[in-house]
Write a protein that holds these residues in place. Sequence first.
Motif: not given
Length: 248
Positions: A28-32, A94-99, A231-234, A242-243
């Motif tokens: 989404g344009g920003r680091p996770m 640190a890889d939870l971009p949907l938190l 909790w979706f992690d990449c 997907r994220a």
Amino acid sequence: MTGYAAILLAGGAARRMGGVDKPARAVGGRPMLHRVLDAVADADQRIVVGSSGPLPRGVRTAREDPPGGGPVAATAAGLALLDPGTTTVAVLAADLPLLTTAAVAELRRALAACHSRDDPPPALDAAAAGPEDAPATAGPEDAPATARSEDAPAAWRETLDGRSAALACYVDGNGRRQHLCALWQVPALRSALDRLAATRGGSLDGAPVRGLLADVAVREVSWSGSGPPPWFDCDTDEDVRRAEEWTR
């Protein structure tokens, strides 16, 4: 001051992504990593353990010992930087971009309410952990058993053998605990780290995250909010795609 802090675990080899700096990958344009930092913007302290790059003002950094020693060693490194008055700490990959802030707030409410007699009792994870422990992404058959309100002692509604719930963590639709999307009581986390280190000759290098949960009370939280699971992690490029779709 709320007594609430957050430790973000930004280490790891990201082998399934070719060894890239995974938390720095944009969703989404920003680091996770920065998206997770946003989700805990209301914490008194925010600590990033591992490689991080430029960070917002006030965010502290640490490094696990040894470097690459895994999430448990990284958690211990972050814990060492907490202010004395800290009572609860979020331990987050640190890889939870949907938190989101709302999702973290739900964990905080769950842990604060864990003494309510009207709530289900916290689950007991009594199995001793070892190297064979499966990660949070293991199959449903690897999920630890959960104590249900109808077959647990009534005292579990408030305490477990005199101990209050040590942490609240999310569980997915299959009942798997998301260990790195959790909120801990700080004294309980310190004790869990000490116990685990004692079983490993004093070292936390390579220790399994599930080892921290041995014989502690866990408040399990199901996500009831709108939107994707927090909790979706990449772990793969496909996960990142997907994220990205979820953030549109």
